[in-house]
Design a protein around this motif. Structure first.
Motif, PDB file in Angstrom:
ATOM      1  N   HIS A  27       0.620  -1.239   0.058  1.00 20.34           N
ATOM      2  CA  HIS A  27      -0.045  -0.025  -0.092  1.00 20.34           C
ATOM      3  C   HIS A  27       0.923   1.238  -0.051  1.00 20.34           C
ATOM      4  O   HIS A  27       0.507   2.385  -0.598  1.00 20.34           O
ATOM      5  CB  HIS A  27      -1.135   0.151   1.185  1.00 20.34           C
ATOM      6  CG  HIS A  27      -0.525   0.211   2.323  1.00 20.34           C
ATOM      7  ND1 HIS A  27       0.320  -0.616   3.208  1.00 20.34           N
ATOM      8  CD2 HIS A  27      -0.453   1.406   3.201  1.00 20.34           C
ATOM      9  CE1 HIS A  27       0.481  -0.046   4.473  1.00 20.34           C
ATOM     10  NE2 HIS A  27      -0.085   1.031   4.481  1.00 20.34           N
ATOM     11  N   ARG A  28       2.099   1.345   0.536  1.00 18.87           N
ATOM     12  CA  ARG A  28       3.022   2.566   0.507  1.00 18.87           C
ATOM     13  C   ARG A  28       3.461   2.724  -0.692  1.00 18.87           C
ATOM     14  O   ARG A  28       3.460   4.092  -1.073  1.00 18.87           O
ATOM     15  CB  ARG A  28       4.066   2.054   1.496  1.00 18.87           C
ATOM     16  CG  ARG A  28       3.608   2.356   2.983  1.00 18.87           C
ATOM     17  CD  ARG A  28       4.903   2.334   3.866  1.00 18.87           C
ATOM     18  NE  ARG A  28       4.282   2.176   5.309  1.00 18.87           N
ATOM     19  CZ  ARG A  28       4.368   1.040   6.031  1.00 18.87           C
ATOM     20  NH1 ARG A  28       4.887  -0.173   5.597  1.00 18.87           N
ATOM     21  NH2 ARG A  28       4.030   0.814   7.278  1.00 18.87           N
ATOM     22  N   LEU A  29       3.835   1.905  -1.483  1.00 17.59           N
ATOM     23  CA  LEU A  29       4.237   1.741  -2.789  1.00 17.59           C
ATOM     24  C   LEU A  29       3.155   2.494  -3.942  1.00 17.59           C
ATOM     25  O   LEU A  29       3.325   3.549  -4.507  1.00 17.59           O
ATOM     26  CB  LEU A  29       4.508   0.649  -3.424  1.00 17.59           C
ATOM     27  CG  LEU A  29       4.750   0.578  -5.049  1.00 17.59           C
ATOM     28  CD1 LEU A  29       6.077   1.437  -5.364  1.00 17.59           C
ATOM     29  CD2 LEU A  29       5.044  -1.027  -5.575  1.00 17.59           C
ATOM     30  N   VAL A  30       1.864   1.955  -3.583  1.00 18.55           N
ATOM     31  CA  VAL A  30       0.769   2.503  -4.299  1.00 18.55           C
ATOM     32  C   VAL A  30       0.214   3.706  -3.840  1.00 18.55           C
ATOM     33  O   VAL A  30       0.290   4.825  -5.074  1.00 18.55           O
ATOM     34  CB  VAL A  30      -0.610   1.653  -4.133  1.00 18.55           C
ATOM     35  CG1 VAL A  30      -1.729   2.203  -4.875  1.00 18.55           C
ATOM     36  CG2 VAL A  30      -0.246   0.248  -4.779  1.00 18.55           C
ATOM     37  N   LEU A  53      -9.141  -2.515  -4.431  1.00 20.23           N
ATOM     38  CA  LEU A  53     -10.440  -3.088  -4.694  1.00 20.23           C
ATOM     39  C   LEU A  53     -10.472  -3.836  -6.134  1.00 20.23           C
ATOM     40  O   LEU A  53     -11.139  -5.204  -6.318  1.00 20.23           O
ATOM     41  CB  LEU A  53     -11.485  -1.851  -4.838  1.00 20.23           C
ATOM     42  CG  LEU A  53     -12.938  -2.130  -5.046  1.00 20.23           C
ATOM     43  CD1 LEU A  53     -13.344  -3.255  -3.909  1.00 20.23           C
ATOM     44  CD2 LEU A  53     -13.927  -0.854  -5.129  1.00 20.23           C
ATOM     45  N   LYS A  54      -9.696  -3.065  -7.063  1.00 28.14           N
ATOM     46  CA  LYS A  54      -9.588  -3.974  -8.392  1.00 28.14           C
ATOM     47  C   LYS A  54      -8.981  -5.161  -8.325  1.00 28.14           C
ATOM     48  O   LYS A  54      -9.149  -6.308  -8.916  1.00 28.14           O
ATOM     49  CB  LYS A  54      -8.614  -2.876  -9.312  1.00 28.14           C
ATOM     50  CG  LYS A  54      -9.695  -1.965 -10.128  1.00 28.14           C
ATOM     51  CD  LYS A  54      -8.588  -1.221 -11.116  1.00 28.14           C
ATOM     52  CE  LYS A  54      -9.527  -0.285 -11.905  1.00 28.14           C
ATOM     53  NZ  LYS A  54      -8.535   0.369 -12.777  1.00 28.14           N
ATOM     54  N   ILE A  55      -7.723  -5.257  -7.547  1.00 27.99           N
ATOM     55  CA  ILE A  55      -7.294  -6.385  -6.974  1.00 27.99           C
ATOM     56  C   ILE A  55      -8.278  -7.427  -6.299  1.00 27.99           C
ATOM     57  O   ILE A  55      -8.195  -8.747  -6.664  1.00 27.99           O
ATOM     58  CB  ILE A  55      -6.000  -6.055  -6.156  1.00 27.99           C
ATOM     59  CG1 ILE A  55      -4.945  -5.426  -7.005  1.00 27.99           C
ATOM     60  CG2 ILE A  55      -5.273  -7.422  -5.789  1.00 27.99           C
ATOM     61  CD1 ILE A  55      -3.838  -4.928  -6.184  1.00 27.99           C
ATOM     62  N   ALA A  68       5.156  -6.186  -8.159  1.00 32.44           N
ATOM     63  CA  ALA A  68       5.554  -4.899  -7.728  1.00 32.44           C
ATOM     64  C   ALA A  68       5.450  -3.923  -9.046  1.00 32.44           C
ATOM     65  O   ALA A  68       4.868  -2.595  -8.841  1.00 32.44           O
ATOM     66  CB  ALA A  68       6.678  -4.392  -7.091  1.00 32.44           C
ATOM     67  N   GLY A  69       6.003  -4.334 -10.059  1.00 35.48           N
ATOM     68  CA  GLY A  69       5.839  -3.685 -11.408  1.00 35.48           C
ATOM     69  C   GLY A  69       4.567  -3.603 -11.927  1.00 35.48           C
ATOM     70  O   GLY A  69       4.260  -2.341 -12.375  1.00 35.48           O
ATOM     71  N   TRP A  70       3.996  -4.639 -11.799  1.00 29.32           N
ATOM     72  CA  TRP A  70       2.489  -4.708 -12.330  1.00 29.32           C
ATOM     73  C   TRP A  70       1.559  -3.523 -11.560  1.00 29.32           C
ATOM     74  O   TRP A  70       0.810  -3.023 -12.075  1.00 29.32           O
ATOM     75  CB  TRP A  70       2.000  -6.046 -12.256  1.00 29.32           C
ATOM     76  CG  TRP A  70       0.440  -6.186 -12.630  1.00 29.32           C
ATOM     77  CD1 TRP A  70      -0.075  -6.406 -13.907  1.00 29.32           C
ATOM     78  CD2 TRP A  70      -0.679  -6.281 -11.790  1.00 29.32           C
ATOM     79  NE1 TRP A  70      -1.341  -6.354 -13.615  1.00 29.32           N
ATOM     80  CE2 TRP A  70      -1.669  -6.447 -12.760  1.00 29.32           C
ATOM     81  CE3 TRP A  70      -0.566  -6.324 -10.239  1.00 29.32           C
ATOM     82  CZ2 TRP A  70      -2.972  -6.650 -11.992  1.00 29.32           C
ATOM     83  CZ3 TRP A  70      -2.103  -6.398  -9.574  1.00 29.32           C
ATOM     84  CH2 TRP A  70      -3.345  -6.267 -10.614  1.00 29.32           C
ATOM     85  N   ILE A  71       1.723  -3.755 -10.248  1.00 28.38           N
ATOM     86  CA  ILE A  71       0.866  -2.689  -9.478  1.00 28.38           C
ATOM     87  C   ILE A  71       1.226  -1.416  -9.647  1.00 28.38           C
ATOM     88  O   ILE A  71       0.386  -0.467  -9.460  1.00 28.38           O
ATOM     89  CB  ILE A  71       0.708  -3.188  -7.998  1.00 28.38           C
ATOM     90  CG1 ILE A  71      -0.309  -2.641  -7.054  1.00 28.38           C
ATOM     91  CG2 ILE A  71       2.104  -2.886  -7.106  1.00 28.38           C
ATOM     92  CD1 ILE A  71      -0.602  -3.313  -5.790  1.00 28.38           C
ATOM     93  N   VAL A  74      -0.618  -0.507 -12.658  1.00 32.32           N
ATOM     94  CA  VAL A  74      -2.095  -0.251 -12.360  1.00 32.32           C
ATOM     95  C   VAL A  74      -2.196   1.028 -11.642  1.00 32.32           C
ATOM     96  O   VAL A  74      -3.320   1.801 -12.129  1.00 32.32           O
ATOM     97  CB  VAL A  74      -2.509  -1.568 -11.565  1.00 32.32           C
ATOM     98  CG1 VAL A  74      -4.023  -1.284 -10.907  1.00 32.32           C
ATOM     99  CG2 VAL A  74      -2.360  -2.636 -12.447  1.00 32.32           C
ATOM    100  N   THR A  75      -1.286   1.497 -10.654  1.00 32.19           N
ATOM    101  CA  THR A  75      -1.665   2.538  -9.804  1.00 32.19           C
ATOM    102  C   THR A  75      -1.309   3.912 -10.829  1.00 32.19           C
ATOM    103  O   THR A  75      -2.205   4.774 -10.738  1.00 32.19           O
ATOM    104  CB  THR A  75      -0.586   2.591  -9.033  1.00 32.19           C
ATOM    105  OG1 THR A  75      -0.889   1.692  -7.930  1.00 32.19           O
ATOM    106  CG2 THR A  75      -0.767   3.821  -7.892  1.00 32.19           C
ATOM    107  N   ARG A  76      -0.532   3.749 -11.668  1.00 31.90           N
ATOM    108  CA  ARG A  76      -0.094   4.869 -12.579  1.00 31.90           C
ATOM    109  C   ARG A  76      -1.296   5.199 -13.477  1.00 31.90           C
ATOM    110  O   ARG A  76      -1.721   6.474 -13.652  1.00 31.90           O
ATOM    111  CB  ARG A  76       1.068   4.604 -13.300  1.00 31.90           C
ATOM    112  CG  ARG A  76       1.535   5.738 -14.537  1.00 31.90           C
ATOM    113  CD  ARG A  76       2.885   5.304 -15.180  1.00 31.90           C
ATOM    114  NE  ARG A  76       2.854   6.047 -16.318  1.00 31.90           N
ATOM    115  CZ  ARG A  76       2.349   5.749 -17.606  1.00 31.90           C
ATOM    116  NH1 ARG A  76       1.511   4.656 -17.619  1.00 31.90           N
ATOM    117  NH2 ARG A  76       2.313   6.412 -18.656  1.00 31.90           N
TER     118      ARG A  76
END
Length: 176
Positions: A27-30, A53-55, A68-71, A74-76
């Protein structure tokens, strides 16, 4: 198989403990990515909630690879969608006052952001600038090539090389 991939396999079976572990680890990365793009704590919190929520609702979207790269992607994309909606509607997101519950998360996000900023600054300008435009400015690779007058293939190579150097520089420095 990395830990996050194993957790995602469990999330697909609706294992809430696995989802919580995944949230705690990422969550901190996101939030850090969202706050960097949006510059608004409330909007970044909304994006963080939307990403998780999407996950939870569609865990099959992550098939394999670097979680980590995928999320981060998604966040970006989620944060850029918020920016696009904001600019299209010309409505402003409310100016949220900092919530004391978010202080700890903000501190960790700031630490992560500072690490990323420091690592970015160490990249040569020909790698740093396209990465900043692409990841934080929402500019496509083709648009970067058009703006800079540099061939698209060269831009992609510079971004890929820069991201590899960032990954190496940030290994262990950023909370994921």
């Amino acid at each position: 198989m990395e830990i996050a991939a194993r957790l995602m396999a469990r999330v697909r079976t609706r294992d809430t403990a696995a989802f919580e572990a995944l949230y705690d680890a990422h969550h901190r990365l996101v939030y850090g990515i969202a706050i960097r793009i949006l510059g608004d704590a409330g909007a970044a919190e909304d994006v963080t909630q939307a990403v998780f929520l999407k996950i939870w609702s569609a865990p099959e979207r992550f098939e394999s690879g670097n979680f980590a790269g995928w999320i981060a992607r998604v966040t970006r994309n989620q944060a850029l969608d918020v920016l696009r909606r904001k600019s299209n509607s010309e409505s402003e997101l409310s100016e949220a006052m900092p919530n004391s519950d978010l202080l700890e998360e903000q501190v960790f996000a700031d630490i992560d952001a500072a690490s990323v900023r420091s690592a970015l600054e160490k990249l040569p300008p020909e790698q740093r600038e396209p990465i900043e435009l692409g990841f934080f400015g929402g500019v496509t690779h083709a648009e970067i090539a058009r703006r800079t007058g540099i061939p698209l293939g060269t831009i992609k190579t510079r971004i890929r090389t820069g991201l590899r150097q960032l990954r190496s520089a940030l290994e262990g420095a950023v909370t994921v």
